[in-house]
Design an enzyme around this catalytic site. Structure first.
Site, short mmCIF file in Angstrom:
data_model
loop_
_atom_site.label_atom_id
_atom_site.label_comp_id
_atom_site.label_asym_id
_atom_site.label_seq_id
_atom_site.Cartn_x
_atom_site.Cartn_y
_atom_site.Cartn_z
N SER A 253 -11.27 -108.69 77.97
CA SER A 253 -10.83 -109.22 76.69
C SER A 253 -9.98 -108.21 75.92
O SER A 253 -10.15 -107.00 76.05
CB SER A 253 -12.05 -109.59 75.84
N LYS A 254 -9.08 -108.74 75.10
CA LYS A 254 -8.25 -107.89 74.24
C LYS A 254 -8.78 -107.83 72.81
O LYS A 254 -8.20 -107.19 71.96
CB LYS A 254 -6.81 -108.41 74.22
N ARG A 255 -9.89 -108.53 72.56
CA ARG A 255 -10.43 -108.52 71.19
C ARG A 255 -10.90 -107.11 70.84
O ARG A 255 -11.62 -106.48 71.61
CB ARG A 255 -11.58 -109.52 71.06
#
Length: 472
Positions: A253-255
């Site tokens: 994830s890029k969160r």
């Protein structure tokens, strides 16, 4: 043999990503293992995405983890400046050289034109790339557009029907057809270079020997190889690291809170555990050990043990590893790092504070959990109705009264004496198991389970122990 030189080249566009930390760490480990140099270069040519203070924060985070650079904007070096926005003249010089050699060309297409081109190619199921319409412009047309002040970019002219073959230190022999590469923009309309030109130019002038980067850059390598060839330079060795995956094998994830290195440190993960964990995201040692100090990683690291397969970011394993470091790092070190989560008054008595940390770290995974655990000694939870019933029973009161009288005769930190009293009480009163231990813990720490009695009493001290036994 030429000294190895590697670089970590982040963009100052936000937080330090776990993937970025791995690249920086592998650069650092490789340089230290080969007695080479590790360089930090700030790639700030995308001015629209630059976040103020991001570069400083990133450098500070890496320093706090123990990763420092031999050459950088701060440390200086013989190949600076180490900030790309301060090297624009160099990029423009080589862009002009490529134009003169016929390896690059002006493109005047608008954003709208490019979007329409892309949509038409997608509708036909074609590989999306620039169709080279501006390559057909005559020198007179180009000159007229430039004199009229029309906006333009400079594109690299990739060769037709060419197979790029190169050896990657991780993936072995790789071949990619030129048809899978676009005519990459080299100089944008704002006059700044793209990553592709700037990275190649800087890697050449900074004498980088190995380019260590993520697998997502593999498809761009033909463009970079072609640039080296067009400019008459020797390319570095390529090292493409495997993707970092979620446990379901999807790309990580890029969160921010999922992948920000700062967020993990703020949550109370130890830098030693985080570095150790990240080092194993794609690399393994000869003996498959799991716990390594940074110094040991420097000694053991080698590119031939970096895997091609995606590396799974398993938070459960990170938690386990952090717990191992919580229990094995020197007690004062853990106490020092945990202090920020403790109310000041709880840590004023340093000797008592160390005893609390010593007991708590055997049962906790993260630093903030130590403070949460410490509440039993400072702010015991309100007893439940069931707990109150247990304490008020005749059996419990008999245990508490007897124990109170015995404890008053010994020192609170005499563990052997407390153990002896505890055993003697069970024998004398004829009360064993939970009927004996549960009322004592409920009275002393407000819960039926917890540390052993010598630890509890040593932390509370004699006066507090007697008071809690008496008032229950």
């Amino acid at each position: 043999m030429k000294q190895s030189r590697v670089r970590f080249a982040p963009s100052p566009t936000g937080y330090l990503h776990i993937g970025g930390l791995r690249t920086a760490l592998y650069d650092y480990l490789f340089a230290r293992n080969t007695q080479g140099k590790c360089i930090l270069r700030i790639e700030d040519t995308d001015q629209s995405r630059e976040v103020k203070g991001a570069a400083k924060s990133l450098i500070s985070t890496l320093h706090s983890l123990g990763i420092d650079f031999d050459e950088s904007p701060q440390a200086g070096g013989d190949y600076g400046p180490y900030i790309q926005s301060q090297r624009l003249e160099l990029y423009c010089k080589h862009a002009d050289e490529l134009l003169q050699k016929g390896h690059a060309y002006y493109c005047f297409c608008s954003t709208e034109t490019l979007s329409q081109m892309r949509e038409e190619q997608q509708a036909k199921g074609e590989f999306v790339k620039y169709d080279r319409r501006c390559l057909q412009l005559s020198p007179q047309d180009i000159d007229a557009k430039l004199k009229a002040g029309e906006s333009y970019v400079i594109r690299l002219k990739m060769p037709d029907e060419h197979r790029f073959a190169f050896d990657d230190e991780v993936r072995g022999h790789v071949e990619i057809e030129s048809s899978q590469s676009d005519d990459q923009v080299l100089i944008k309309s704002d006059g700044f270079p793209t990553y592709h030109l700037a990275a190649v130019v800087d890697d050449h002038y900074m004498q980088i020997t190995h380019v260590i980067r993520g697998e997502e850059w593999l498809s761009s390598t033909p463009k970079h190889i072609w640039l080296y060839e067009c400019l008459g330079w020797q390319p570095p060795k390529w090292v493409h690291l495997p993707l970092i995956l979620n446990t379901d094998r999807s790309k990580l994830s890029k969160r921010m809170n999922d992948v920000s290195v700062e967020s993990y440190l703020e949550k109370g993960y130890l830098k030693e555990a985080l570095l150790n964990f990240v080092a194993l995201l794609g690399w393994h040692s000869a003996d498959d050990r799991e716990i390594y100090s940074l110094e040991e990683l420097c000694e053991e690291f080698s590119l031939d043990r970096v895997s091609k397969a995606g590396a799974v970011f398993d938070l459960t394993k990170l938690d386990w590893m952090n717990g191992q470091y919580m229990r094995t790092l020197p007690l004062p070190a853990i106490a020092g790092r945990a202090r920020q989560w403790f109310p000041q008054k709880w840590a004023q008595d340093y000797e008592r504070y160390l005893k609390i940390i010593s007991a708590a770290r055997e049962r906790c995974t993260l630093l903030p959990e130590l403070a949460e655990y410490a509440k039993i000694f400072f702010e015991p939870a309100t007893l439940t109705t069931q707990d109150q019933a247990i304490l008020s029973s005749e059996t419990s009161q008999k245990v508490l009264s007897w124990y109170h009288d015995q404890i008053s005769e010994i020192q609170a930190d005499d563990a052997d004496a407390i153990d002896a009293i505890t055993k003697a009480g069970m024998k004398e009163l004829g009360i064993k198991g939970k009927d004996y231990y549960m009322p004592l813990r409920l009275a002393l720490i407000g819960q039926p389970h917890g540390p052993d009695l010598p630890t509890i009493i040593a932390i509370l001290g004699k006066a507090e122990t007697l008071e809690r036994l008496k008032s229950s």
